[in-house]
Write a protein that holds these residues in place. Structure first.
Motif, mmCIF file in Angstrom:
data_model
loop_
_atom_site.group_PDB
_atom_site.id
_atom_site.type_symbol
_atom_site.label_atom_id
_atom_site.label_comp_id
_atom_site.label_asym_id
_atom_site.label_seq_id
_atom_site.Cartn_x
_atom_site.Cartn_y
_atom_site.Cartn_z
ATOM 1 N N ALA A 94 -53.797 18.654 80.802
ATOM 2 C CA ALA A 94 -53.272 19.543 79.938
ATOM 3 C C ALA A 94 -54.427 19.127 78.094
ATOM 4 O O ALA A 94 -54.861 19.517 77.273
ATOM 5 C CB ALA A 94 -51.675 19.564 79.255
ATOM 6 N N HIS A 113 -46.603 16.141 70.166
ATOM 7 C CA HIS A 113 -46.828 16.638 71.330
ATOM 8 C C HIS A 113 -47.949 15.632 72.477
ATOM 9 O O HIS A 113 -48.336 15.544 73.419
ATOM 10 C CB HIS A 113 -46.290 17.875 71.128
ATOM 11 C CG HIS A 113 -47.368 18.568 70.815
ATOM 12 N ND1 HIS A 113 -48.503 18.511 69.274
ATOM 13 C CD2 HIS A 113 -48.312 19.637 71.690
ATOM 14 C CE1 HIS A 113 -49.857 19.392 69.989
ATOM 15 N NE2 HIS A 113 -49.976 20.056 70.992
ATOM 16 N N ARG A 114 -49.049 15.779 71.571
ATOM 17 C CA ARG A 114 -50.570 15.895 72.660
ATOM 18 C C ARG A 114 -50.140 14.532 73.270
ATOM 19 O O ARG A 114 -50.897 14.483 74.369
ATOM 20 C CB ARG A 114 -51.506 15.683 71.380
ATOM 21 C CG ARG A 114 -52.090 16.858 70.880
ATOM 22 C CD ARG A 114 -53.829 16.767 70.432
ATOM 23 N NE ARG A 114 -54.664 17.435 72.481
ATOM 24 C CZ ARG A 114 -55.874 16.462 72.049
ATOM 25 N NH1 ARG A 114 -56.046 15.137 71.332
ATOM 26 N NH2 ARG A 114 -56.741 16.152 73.180
ATOM 27 N N ASP A 125 -46.979 20.874 82.130
ATOM 28 C CA ASP A 125 -47.887 20.311 81.141
ATOM 29 C C ASP A 125 -47.534 18.798 81.219
ATOM 30 O O ASP A 125 -48.532 18.545 80.234
ATOM 31 C CB ASP A 125 -47.960 20.847 79.957
ATOM 32 C CG ASP A 125 -48.760 22.032 79.964
ATOM 33 O OD1 ASP A 125 -48.951 22.549 81.360
ATOM 34 O OD2 ASP A 125 -48.205 23.215 79.410
ATOM 35 N N ARG A 159 -46.150 25.204 70.619
ATOM 36 C CA ARG A 159 -47.339 25.195 70.858
ATOM 37 C C ARG A 159 -47.693 25.234 72.448
ATOM 38 O O ARG A 159 -48.332 24.644 72.723
ATOM 39 C CB ARG A 159 -47.274 23.809 70.713
ATOM 40 C CG ARG A 159 -47.209 23.224 69.698
ATOM 41 C CD ARG A 159 -47.791 21.606 68.583
ATOM 42 N NE ARG A 159 -46.898 21.190 67.923
ATOM 43 C CZ ARG A 159 -47.948 20.693 66.672
ATOM 44 N NH1 ARG A 159 -49.058 21.184 67.223
ATOM 45 N NH2 ARG A 159 -47.579 20.642 65.219
ATOM 46 N N LEU A 176 -49.091 14.744 77.145
ATOM 47 C CA LEU A 176 -49.494 15.785 77.991
ATOM 48 C C LEU A 176 -50.394 15.219 78.892
ATOM 49 O O LEU A 176 -50.950 14.130 78.683
ATOM 50 C CB LEU A 176 -50.538 16.477 77.170
ATOM 51 C CG LEU A 176 -49.948 17.692 76.152
ATOM 52 C CD1 LEU A 176 -51.304 18.472 74.942
ATOM 53 C CD2 LEU A 176 -49.253 18.405 76.498
ATOM 54 N N VAL A 203 -46.331 24.925 75.014
ATOM 55 C CA VAL A 203 -46.707 23.222 76.122
ATOM 56 C C VAL A 203 -44.854 23.921 77.049
ATOM 57 O O VAL A 203 -44.315 24.018 76.288
ATOM 58 C CB VAL A 203 -45.891 22.054 75.216
ATOM 59 C CG1 VAL A 203 -46.217 21.595 76.546
ATOM 60 C CG2 VAL A 203 -47.412 22.059 74.051
ATOM 61 N N ALA A 228 -42.316 22.686 71.267
ATOM 62 C CA ALA A 228 -43.329 22.887 73.050
ATOM 63 C C ALA A 228 -43.554 24.378 73.047
ATOM 64 O O ALA A 228 -44.616 24.939 73.201
ATOM 65 C CB ALA A 228 -42.468 22.480 74.391
#
Length: 174
Positions: A110, A102-103, A147, A141, A106, A143, A138
Motif C-alpha cells: 500500500a 496515515h502513510r 493495508d 483516505r 501502510l 485505507v 481511514a
C-alpha cells in the motif's frame, strides 16, 4: 559607553557558554538505531518504580522515505527512561495516528515500496507501544485494515481514542 560594554560582555558570555549541541544526543540501550536523547546529569533522579502513560498525537508525517519524527520521539522516550533506571514495563505509550501520518502505517504494498517506518514500529510494539489509527481518517483516505502494518489497531476516531486514553490515565504529548 557603559551600555555598549554591557551588551558586548553579555554577547561574549552567551557565545562562550554554549558547549552542548546536536552531538550530545545519542540513541539508547533499548532501541539502538532510533530515539536519540541527551543525558542531563543535573536532573533529579527518578524513583525506579516511576510509571508513565503517554499518548502521542501523530498527525504530521507521510513523507516518502522518512521515518516519522513522533515515532522517533516515542523511541527516545523509552531510551531516556531506560537510561535513567525506569523499566520499559513501566512505560506505556499509545501513538494516535491520523492526518497525513496515515502513510507511515501502510504495509509495503500500500505504501508503494519499502515503508521506512516498518522497522521502528515493529520494535516499538515489542515494547508494548500501541499504534492506534483513526478510523475516520481511514474511511476518508480509503485505507483498509489489510493495508496496514502488522499490529496497527483501527479505532473509531482519533478524538475518541484520545478521550478513552485520558480516562485510562494517559497524559497527552501533543
Amino acid at each position: 559607553m557603559k551600555r555598549w560594554l554591557a551588551v558586548i560582555s553579555t554577547a561574549l558570555v552567551f557565545s562562550q557558554g554554549a558547549v552542548a549541541g546536536p552531538e550530545d544526543f545519542h540513541s539508547g540501550g533499548l532501541i539502538k538505531d532510533y530515539g536519540r536523547f541527551a543525558d542531563v546529569p543535573a536532573a533529579k533522579p527518578l524513583p525506579a518504580d516511576t510509571r508513565f502513560k503517554v499518548a502521542m498525537d501523530v498527525v504530521d508525517g507521510g513523507v516518502t522515505g522518512e521515518v516519522n519524527s513522533i515515532f522517533q520521539i516515542a523511541a527516545g522516550f523509552l531510551n531516556l527512561q531506560h537510561a535513567n533506571g525506569i523499566s520499559p514495563e513501566n512505560v506505556e505509550i499509545a501513538l494516535v495516528v491520523h492526518g497525513d501520518a496515515h502513510r507511515d502505517l501502510l504495509n509495503d504494498a500500500a505504501y508503494g515500496g519499502v515503508n521506512p517506518n516498518r522497522e521502528l514500529l515493529g520494535i516499538l510494539q515489542e515494547y508494548n507501544v500501541q499504534v492506534l489509527y483513526c478510523g475516520q481518517n481511514a474511511v476518508m483516505r480509503d485505507v483498509a485494515a489489510e493495508d496496514l502494518l502488522p499490529g496497527v489497531e483501527m479505532t473509531h476516531s482519533a478524538t475518541t481514542t484520545h478521550v478513552l486514553l485520558q480516562q485510562q490515565g494517559y497524559s497527552l504529548r501533543p
